[in-house]
Design a protein around this motif. Structure first.
Motif, PDB file in Angstrom:
ATOM      1  N   ASN A  66     -12.534  10.810   6.130  1.00  0.00           N
ATOM      2  CA  ASN A  66     -14.104  11.077   6.507  1.00  0.00           C
ATOM      3  C   ASN A  66     -14.590   9.926   7.462  1.00  0.00           C
ATOM      4  OD1 ASN A  66     -13.890  12.745   4.077  1.00  0.00           O
ATOM      5  ND2 ASN A  66     -14.591  10.972   2.597  1.00  0.00           N
ATOM      6  N   ASP A  67     -13.945   8.941   7.674  1.00  0.00           N
ATOM      7  CA  ASP A  67     -14.168   7.980   8.676  1.00  0.00           C
ATOM      8  C   ASP A  67     -13.538   8.047   9.838  1.00  0.00           C
ATOM      9  OD1 ASP A  67     -16.386   6.908   7.148  1.00  0.00           O
ATOM     10  OD2 ASP A  67     -14.907   5.939   5.846  1.00  0.00           O
ATOM     11  N   ARG A  68     -12.612   8.919   9.786  1.00  0.00           N
ATOM     12  CA  ARG A  68     -11.606   9.209  11.320  1.00  0.00           C
ATOM     13  C   ARG A  68     -11.015   7.737  11.439  1.00  0.00           C
ATOM     14  NH1 ARG A  68     -14.976   9.990  14.725  1.00  0.00           N
ATOM     15  NH2 ARG A  68     -16.760  10.390  13.416  1.00  0.00           N
ATOM     16  N   ALA A  69     -10.532   6.865  10.509  1.00  0.00           N
ATOM     17  CA  ALA A  69      -9.756   5.727  10.790  1.00  0.00           C
ATOM     18  C   ALA A  69      -8.425   6.109  11.561  1.00  0.00           C
ATOM     19  CB  ALA A  69      -9.575   5.033   9.360  1.00  0.00           C
ATOM     20  N   SER A  70      -8.017   5.117  12.180  1.00  0.00           N
ATOM     21  CA  SER A  70      -6.687   5.085  13.121  1.00  0.00           C
ATOM     22  C   SER A  70      -5.793   4.201  12.422  1.00  0.00           C
ATOM     23  CB  SER A  70      -7.004   4.997  14.524  1.00  0.00           C
ATOM     24  OG  SER A  70      -7.663   3.663  14.713  1.00  0.00           O
ATOM     25  N   LEU A  71      -5.993   2.975  11.770  1.00  0.00           N
ATOM     26  CA  LEU A  71      -5.294   2.068  11.448  1.00  0.00           C
ATOM     27  C   LEU A  71      -5.192   1.802   9.758  1.00  0.00           C
ATOM     28  CD1 LEU A  71      -6.188  -0.649  14.131  1.00  0.00           C
ATOM     29  CD2 LEU A  71      -4.259   0.842  14.168  1.00  0.00           C
ATOM     30  N   PHE A  72      -3.937   1.349   9.182  1.00  0.00           N
ATOM     31  CA  PHE A  72      -3.889   0.755   8.036  1.00  0.00           C
ATOM     32  C   PHE A  72      -3.197  -0.517   8.019  1.00  0.00           C
ATOM     33  CE2 PHE A  72      -1.495   0.614   3.890  1.00  0.00           C
ATOM     34  CZ  PHE A  72      -2.847   0.486   3.009  1.00  0.00           C
ATOM     35  N   PHE A  73      -3.489  -1.414   7.365  1.00  0.00           N
ATOM     36  CA  PHE A  73      -2.652  -2.753   7.187  1.00  0.00           C
ATOM     37  C   PHE A  73      -2.467  -2.903   5.683  1.00  0.00           C
ATOM     38  CE2 PHE A  73      -4.633  -4.763  11.609  1.00  0.00           C
ATOM     39  CZ  PHE A  73      -3.885  -3.900  12.274  1.00  0.00           C
ATOM     40  N   GLY A  74      -1.534  -3.183   5.298  1.00  0.00           N
ATOM     41  CA  GLY A  74      -1.028  -3.241   3.890  1.00  0.00           C
ATOM     42  C   GLY A  74      -0.135  -4.175   3.363  1.00  0.00           C
ATOM     43  N   VAL A  75       0.352  -4.396   2.219  1.00  0.00           N
ATOM     44  CA  VAL A  75       1.408  -5.128   1.598  1.00  0.00           C
ATOM     45  C   VAL A  75       2.394  -4.018   1.061  1.00  0.00           C
ATOM     46  CG1 VAL A  75       0.167  -7.356   1.301  1.00  0.00           C
ATOM     47  CG2 VAL A  75       0.266  -5.681  -0.622  1.00  0.00           C
ATOM     48  N   PRO A  76       3.541  -4.402   0.712  1.00  0.00           N
ATOM     49  CA  PRO A  76       4.626  -3.483   0.331  1.00  0.00           C
ATOM     50  C   PRO A  76       3.893  -2.681  -0.890  1.00  0.00           C
ATOM     51  CG  PRO A  76       5.808  -5.238   1.302  1.00  0.00           C
ATOM     52  CD  PRO A  76       4.206  -5.320   1.165  1.00  0.00           C
ATOM     53  N   THR A  77       3.395  -3.594  -1.948  1.00  0.00           N
ATOM     54  CA  THR A  77       2.924  -2.944  -3.076  1.00  0.00           C
ATOM     55  C   THR A  77       2.077  -1.776  -2.831  1.00  0.00           C
ATOM     56  OG1 THR A  77       3.277  -5.118  -4.343  1.00  0.00           O
ATOM     57  CG2 THR A  77       1.734  -3.445  -5.358  1.00  0.00           C
ATOM     58  N   MET A  78       1.087  -1.761  -1.861  1.00  0.00           N
ATOM     59  CA  MET A  78       0.120  -0.767  -1.546  1.00  0.00           C
ATOM     60  C   MET A  78       1.103   0.310  -0.931  1.00  0.00           C
ATOM     61  SD  MET A  78      -2.588  -2.989   0.591  1.00  0.00           S
ATOM     62  CE  MET A  78      -3.702  -4.315  -0.304  1.00  0.00           C
ATOM     63  N   PHE A  79       2.014   0.224  -0.179  1.00  0.00           N
ATOM     64  CA  PHE A  79       2.929   1.317   0.325  1.00  0.00           C
ATOM     65  C   PHE A  79       3.439   2.055  -0.813  1.00  0.00           C
ATOM     66  CE2 PHE A  79       1.906  -0.722   4.106  1.00  0.00           C
ATOM     67  CZ  PHE A  79       1.603   0.245   5.104  1.00  0.00           C
ATOM     68  N   HIS A  80       4.049   1.396  -1.842  1.00  0.00           N
ATOM     69  CA  HIS A  80       4.622   1.760  -3.085  1.00  0.00           C
ATOM     70  C   HIS A  80       3.552   2.511  -3.875  1.00  0.00           C
ATOM     71  CE1 HIS A  80       7.054   1.717  -6.568  1.00  0.00           C
ATOM     72  NE2 HIS A  80       6.107   1.630  -7.395  1.00  0.00           N
ATOM     73  N   ARG A  81       2.458   2.437  -3.942  1.00  0.00           N
ATOM     74  CA  ARG A  81       1.430   2.652  -4.555  1.00  0.00           C
ATOM     75  C   ARG A  81       0.952   4.014  -3.881  1.00  0.00           C
ATOM     76  NH1 ARG A  81      -2.409  -1.570  -7.667  1.00  0.00           N
ATOM     77  NH2 ARG A  81      -0.734  -2.603  -8.816  1.00  0.00           N
ATOM     78  N   LEU A  82       0.810   3.962  -2.604  1.00  0.00           N
ATOM     79  CA  LEU A  82       0.341   5.094  -1.866  1.00  0.00           C
ATOM     80  C   LEU A  82       1.502   6.328  -1.832  1.00  0.00           C
ATOM     81  CD1 LEU A  82      -0.849   3.574   1.560  1.00  0.00           C
ATOM     82  CD2 LEU A  82      -2.360   5.060  -0.063  1.00  0.00           C
ATOM     83  N   VAL A  83       2.857   5.917  -1.939  1.00  0.00           N
ATOM     84  CA  VAL A  83       3.737   7.033  -2.055  1.00  0.00           C
ATOM     85  C   VAL A  83       3.747   7.473  -3.435  1.00  0.00           C
ATOM     86  CG1 VAL A  83       6.310   7.409  -2.218  1.00  0.00           C
ATOM     87  CG2 VAL A  83       5.361   5.804  -0.414  1.00  0.00           C
TER      88      VAL A  83
END
Ligand code: MCA
Ligand code: AMP
Length: 491
Positions: free
Chosen positions: A246-263
């Motif tokens: 919705n906001d046409r974002a271009s970047l995401f910064f996260g910690v590994p736990t966030m990538f685990h939860r995204l997957v």
């Protein structure tokens, strides 16, 4: 091994401060969107004005340059305006985790002899007042104080302290790493260049703003690049993918736990429109790197940082982003491995000492007689793999859970007060979701307490992320010849 280091070649700006670069940016493009919170966008001009108002109010409250302001709030534009306003007024900001309990926050307030505190909950306000010697200004993120004349802003020079960030460093009680304006400028510029950040960029910002990752990389990076960010109050995979779309974002910064939860959410593919996803603050296991990269559809970029030094190394923007490595030194940063493999750092991003801690400072830095100044000893163990730095482990006894640092001795000191515990040692146990979880190894006289009982016991004494999630009962703790517990032999 020595990697990187030519600051002149890196072309980093010398002499200015981030405050100058931000205010010039805001004046030249006041209509540019800067922060989105809820449904509302704040322009650069509106934010500039809010920071001036904040500076005026802090000054009218009697605060003077160099005084310390503890700042412990969740993400909001008001809080960021208060933060930047404080810096513009020459104050030194002391970020603190909102999860801290009374003793944890009180330690910080006393240690820096805070003159003000910006906190968001009434209990925090009470704790700050109780911990201070009196006369402290206590206010909320919207700075509900009388207006005042902001006067001359942005007077702080490159050598003046900007932030004091608490960390236990390699040993001992939490101490404040003093980051000067020149450290913030160097670290922010090197990252924005390395990751090619521009005014077109829009970051999905869901990291806490009280740690260097969300603050210096996320918020300062956005302002320095002249870009914009969608400020989320915390991490929620659905909100993240919604912001991407919705906001046409271009970047995401996260910690590994966030990538685990995204997957795990099954929706990571909706981030395929992003230009760059960056992971840091804790090791990103190679299999999670592969899973996240496959799910998102672009290669996650891992980088390595530290409170005392901000950002150190990064996988390349162009070229191979190698899983299991943290890449190459950022522009201006020198990395060296000593004989034991410990990572040593030098560069304009590196702090020059903990606040009023002579003994710790003497231990933290090494003069190797190479004429280029002292090296900071990180306590991380590294190896060189084709020029890529690999973090192999740590010589410091640190547990990283979901990107938050936990020091075993701090937890042990609290658990030892439990009447059923005779001896205790705390370690990190590998966890797919959290990286590591806190485990208490206990020797008891009678029935062993459960993890829930221990967590209840720690309530009010230790932030929840430091409380043990697992309890293991043992007959005795492994000790060396000197009687010191060898945590490494547990588990
Ligand atoms: C929350 N809890 C945690 C953690 N976070 N427990 C262990 N480790 C954690 N990291 C607790 C909550 O208080 C709650 O406890 C329970 O776990 C479940 O919470 P949950 O809702 O699942 O967690 P969450 O609120 O979604 O938080 C997970 C998170 C968060 C989003 C991954 O931990 C986070 O934002 N981490 C980022 C940390 C970070 O920014 N680190 C940068 C520092 P209870 O049930 O008792 O209430 S390092 C740095 O800055 C350097 C420079 C660098 O390199 O970046
Ligand atoms: P902090 O003191 O909270 O800033 O945490 C810094 C520590 O986090 C470093 O000293 C490392 O041990 C760890 N760290 C940060 N980024 C990474 C990474 N990409 N890989 C491995 N460890 C990391």
């Amino acid at each position: 091994m020595v990697l990187g280091g030519d600051q002149a070649a890196a072309g980093l700006a010398a002499g200015g401060t981030l405050l100058h670069s931000w205010s010039a940016q805001w004046r030249s493009a006041p209509e540019s969107p800067l922060w989105k919170q809820g449904d509302r966008w704040w322009t650069a001009g509106e934010f500039d004005e809010a920071t001036r108002r904040a500076a005026g109010r802090l000054r009218a409250a009697g605060l003077e340059s160099g005084q310390r302001v503890v700042w412990s709030t969740s993400s909001s534009v008001d809080s960021l305006a208060a933060h930047v306003g404080a810096l513009r007024a020459g104050l030194v900001v002391v970020p603190a985790n909102t999860a801290y309990t009374e003793p944890e926050l009180a330690h910080i307030v006393r240690d820096v002899r805070a003159s003000a505190a910006i906190v968001e909950r009434p209990d925090q306000a009470d704790w700050v007042r109780a911990a201070s010697a009196g006369g402290i200004v206590v206010t909320g993120p919207s700075l509900d104080l009388p207006d005042g004349d902001p006067g001359d802003l942005d007077r702080a020079g490159p050598d003046d302290p900007a932030l004091i960030c608490f960390t236990s460093g390699t040993t001992g009680a939490p101490k404040g790493a003093v980051l000067r304006h020149r450290n913030l400028l160097a670290a922010t510029e090197s990252v924005t260049r390395a990751w090619r950040m521009t005014p077109e960029d829009r970051l999905i910002h869901c990291l806490p703003i009280f740690h260097a990752h969300g603050l210096a990389v996320g918020a300062y990076g956005t302002m320095t690049a002249g870009g914009s960010a969608v400020l989320l109050p915390g991490f929620d995979p659905v909100a993240v993918v919604d912001a991407a779309r919705n906001d046409r974002a271009s970047l995401f910064f996260g910690v590994p736990t966030m990538f685990h939860r995204l997957v795990g959410s099954g929706r990571a593919g909706e981030l395929s429109t992003l230009r760059l996803c960056v992971s840091g603050s804790a090791p990103l296991p190679a299999d999670l790197h592969a899973a996240a990269t496959a799910a998102i559809g672009s290669t996650v970029l891992e980088r390595y940082g530290m409170t005392e030094t901000l950002m150190n190394t990064s996988n390349p923007y162009e070229g191979e982003r190698r899983a299991g490595t943290v890449g190459f030194p950022l522009p201006g940063v020198e990395v060296r491995l000593d004989d034991s493999g410990e990572v040593l750092l030098r560069g304009p991003n590196v702090f020059d000492g903990y606040f009023e801690r002579d003994a710790a400072n003497a231990e933290a830095f090494r003069d190797l007689g190479d004429g280029g100044g002292r090296w900071f000893a990180t306590g991380d163990l590294g190896a060189d793999e084709d020029g890529y730095l690999v973090i192999r482990g740590r010589s410091k006894e640190l547990i990283i859970s979901g990107g938050f640092n936990v020091y075993p001795t701090e937890v042990e000191d609290v658990l030892l007060r439990h009447p059923g515990i005779r001896e205790v040692a705390v370690t990190g146990t590998a966890s797919e979701e959290w990286g590591e979880v806190v485990t208490a190894w206990v020797v008891t006289d009678g029935d062993a307490p459960t993890a829930d009982e221990l967590r209840a016991f720690c309530q009010g004494l230790l932030a929840s992320y430091k409380q043990p999630r697992l309890v293991r009962v043992v007959d005795a703790l492994p000790r060396n010849a000197l009687g010191k517990v060898v945590r490494g032999q547990l588990g």
